[in-house]
Design a protein around this motif. Structure first.
Motif, PDB file in Angstrom:
ATOM      1  N   TYR A  26       0.735  -1.222  -0.057  1.00  0.00           N
ATOM      2  CA  TYR A  26       0.122   0.040   0.010  1.00  0.00           C
ATOM      3  C   TYR A  26       0.904   1.324   0.080  1.00  0.00           C
ATOM      4  CZ  TYR A  26      -3.211   3.568   1.857  1.00  0.00           C
ATOM      5  OH  TYR A  26      -3.695   4.665   1.854  1.00  0.00           O
ATOM      6  N   ASP A  27       1.020   1.783  -1.215  1.00  0.00           N
ATOM      7  CA  ASP A  27       1.880   3.054  -1.253  1.00  0.00           C
ATOM      8  C   ASP A  27       1.329   4.020  -2.425  1.00  0.00           C
ATOM      9  OD1 ASP A  27       3.752   5.145  -2.056  1.00  0.00           O
ATOM     10  OD2 ASP A  27       5.114   3.966  -0.688  1.00  0.00           O
ATOM     11  N   GLU A  28       1.048   5.199  -2.357  1.00  0.00           N
ATOM     12  CA  GLU A  28       0.297   5.815  -3.718  1.00  0.00           C
ATOM     13  C   GLU A  28       1.457   5.583  -4.760  1.00  0.00           C
ATOM     14  OE1 GLU A  28      -1.114  10.354  -4.849  1.00  0.00           O
ATOM     15  OE2 GLU A  28      -0.064   9.977  -2.808  1.00  0.00           O
ATOM     16  N   ALA A  29       2.778   5.528  -4.643  1.00  0.00           N
ATOM     17  CA  ALA A  29       3.539   5.444  -5.668  1.00  0.00           C
ATOM     18  C   ALA A  29       3.507   4.126  -6.258  1.00  0.00           C
ATOM     19  CB  ALA A  29       5.065   5.349  -5.222  1.00  0.00           C
ATOM     20  N   ASN A  30       2.761   3.303  -5.721  1.00  0.00           N
ATOM     21  CA  ASN A  30       2.739   1.975  -6.615  1.00  0.00           C
ATOM     22  C   ASN A  30       1.303   1.726  -7.332  1.00  0.00           C
ATOM     23  OD1 ASN A  30       4.956   1.065  -5.284  1.00  0.00           O
ATOM     24  ND2 ASN A  30       3.990   0.116  -3.419  1.00  0.00           N
ATOM     25  N   ASN A 143      -7.216  -1.443 -10.971  1.00  0.00           N
ATOM     26  CA  ASN A 143      -6.246  -1.200 -10.134  1.00  0.00           C
ATOM     27  C   ASN A 143      -6.553  -0.269  -8.951  1.00  0.00           C
ATOM     28  OD1 ASN A 143      -3.106   0.592  -9.966  1.00  0.00           O
ATOM     29  ND2 ASN A 143      -3.492  -1.268  -9.373  1.00  0.00           N
ATOM     30  N   GLY A 144      -6.443  -0.694  -7.524  1.00  0.00           N
ATOM     31  CA  GLY A 144      -7.045  -0.142  -6.563  1.00  0.00           C
ATOM     32  C   GLY A 144      -6.435  -0.506  -5.381  1.00  0.00           C
ATOM     33  N   VAL A 145      -7.193  -0.107  -4.115  1.00  0.00           N
ATOM     34  CA  VAL A 145      -6.700  -0.469  -2.719  1.00  0.00           C
ATOM     35  C   VAL A 145      -7.988  -1.738  -2.343  1.00  0.00           C
ATOM     36  CG1 VAL A 145      -6.392   0.181  -0.301  1.00  0.00           C
ATOM     37  CG2 VAL A 145      -5.726   1.871  -2.233  1.00  0.00           C
ATOM     38  N   ILE A 146      -7.179  -2.487  -1.820  1.00  0.00           N
ATOM     39  CA  ILE A 146      -8.318  -3.691  -1.231  1.00  0.00           C
ATOM     40  C   ILE A 146      -7.723  -4.103   0.137  1.00  0.00           C
ATOM     41  CG2 ILE A 146      -8.769  -4.452  -3.642  1.00  0.00           C
ATOM     42  CD1 ILE A 146      -6.353  -6.784  -1.497  1.00  0.00           C
ATOM     43  N   GLN A 147      -8.828  -4.895   0.499  1.00  0.00           N
ATOM     44  CA  GLN A 147      -8.498  -5.652   2.018  1.00  0.00           C
ATOM     45  C   GLN A 147      -9.033  -6.902   1.774  1.00  0.00           C
ATOM     46  OE1 GLN A 147      -9.510  -1.978   4.869  1.00  0.00           O
ATOM     47  NE2 GLN A 147      -8.378  -3.612   6.031  1.00  0.00           N
ATOM     48  N   VAL A 148      -8.560  -7.911   2.155  1.00  0.00           N
ATOM     49  CA  VAL A 148      -9.180  -9.199   2.254  1.00  0.00           C
ATOM     50  C   VAL A 148     -10.157  -9.531   3.239  1.00  0.00           C
ATOM     51  CG1 VAL A 148      -8.742 -11.750   2.723  1.00  0.00           C
ATOM     52  CG2 VAL A 148      -6.926 -10.353   1.440  1.00  0.00           C
ATOM     53  N   THR A 149     -11.341  -9.704   2.941  1.00  0.00           N
ATOM     54  CA  THR A 149     -12.563  -9.719   3.775  1.00  0.00           C
ATOM     55  C   THR A 149     -13.052 -10.891   4.251  1.00  0.00           C
ATOM     56  OG1 THR A 149     -13.886  -9.099   2.034  1.00  0.00           O
ATOM     57  CG2 THR A 149     -13.166  -7.320   3.385  1.00  0.00           C
TER      58      THR A 149
END
Length: 282
Positions: A26-30, A143-149
């Protein structure tokens, strides 16, 4: 461009043939920029932080879903306010590699390959990349931010792949899109999509002339995303900015009306050519 008389186009039907999945810290640069994620291939950050999650089970391709509460209804009839939806994506991961273990535990194994597991739904945020390729040559990327739920471990069966069915929830995050409700960025690449349109006279001239009550034929050629070209004269939408000087029909034929000049434009799939000036003489 190849739709039938009823507007149906088999080339617009997406039939998946393969896909691939990767995670990055998790990093904006990625997070991929619009330019990096577009086109025939991805331009990865350097150094590339993404780790591939490996093979996906044949029956474990992406399952996308949306869940949201009932819309808020107001006293005035016909007015509703939709609730913010929860978007999830689920995969049947066939491999149990290093990246998969990190994804579902939030930890990295020690030198002996050990992880002290306390959950398969860690709070860790990841940048997720998914690419799906279709029979018609089109490509969809997320492409985005996720969490395993949710993680479900397949039952062990002799001779069968023991995989992990992992559900990931897209998280609205300030580094994605507008930073308030955007869940992920999505790209659609179509190798046959029109990138530009060029118009000339049928003989190749770029400054066509025509006499009053006479005609000259224009030609429209589209350059596609894969670099190929296609004659779209018959399928383009033609227009003149001065019908009192010259008109143009749906086949690209210009007819002189009175002395002067008019500019003709061809449009195809929402892409418009630069105007071409036609001079009308006596």
């Amino acid at each position: 461009m190849t739709a039938d008389s009823k507007g149906n186009n088999l080339q617009d039907v997406d039939v998946p043939i393969t896909g691939q999945l990767a995670i990055a810290p998790y990093d904006e640069a990625n997070l991929l920029t619009s330019e990096q994620g577009g086109g025939a291939t991805v331009t990865w950050p350097s150094p590339n932080p993404y780790e591939w999650l490996g093979l996906i089970k044949k029956d474990g391709g992406a399952t996308e879903s949306q869940d949201k509460g009932d819309a808020i209804e107001f006293f005035q009839k016909g007015y509703y306010l939709n609730q913010d939806p929860t978007l999830t994506i689920q995969y049947g991961l066939a491999e149990f590699n290093t990246a998969v273990r990190k994804l579902i535990t939030g930890q990295t194994a020690d030198a002996n390959g050990m992880i002290a597991v306390d959950t398969y739904t860690p709070d860790t945020k990841w940048i997720l990349f998914y690419e799906e390729i279709y029979k018609n040559g089109r490509i969809r990327r997320l492409n985005g931010v996720i969490q395993v739920t949710k993680t479900e471990v397949d039952q062990s069966e002799r001779g069968s792949v023991k995989g992990h069915s992992v559900t990931m929830t897209w998280q609205p995050d300030k580094i994605v899109g507008n930073g308030s409700t955007t869940k992920f960025n999505e790209w659609h690449y179509d190798p046959k999509s029109v990138k530009s349109v060029a118009v000339t006279a049928s003989d190749g001239g770029i400054t066509p002339k025509v006499q009053v009550k006479q005609a000259v034929q224009l030609k429209a050629v589209a350059t596609l995303a894969d670099g190929s070209t296609s004659d779209v004269t018959a399928s383009a939408q033609w227009s003149s900015d001065a019908d009192s000087k010259a008109t143009i029909d749906k086949a690209g034929k210009v007819t002189g009306v009175s002395t002067g000049s008019a500019h003709m434009v061809a449009s195809i799939d929402g892409v418009q050519s630069k105007p071409i000036e036609v001079t009308v003489t006596v």
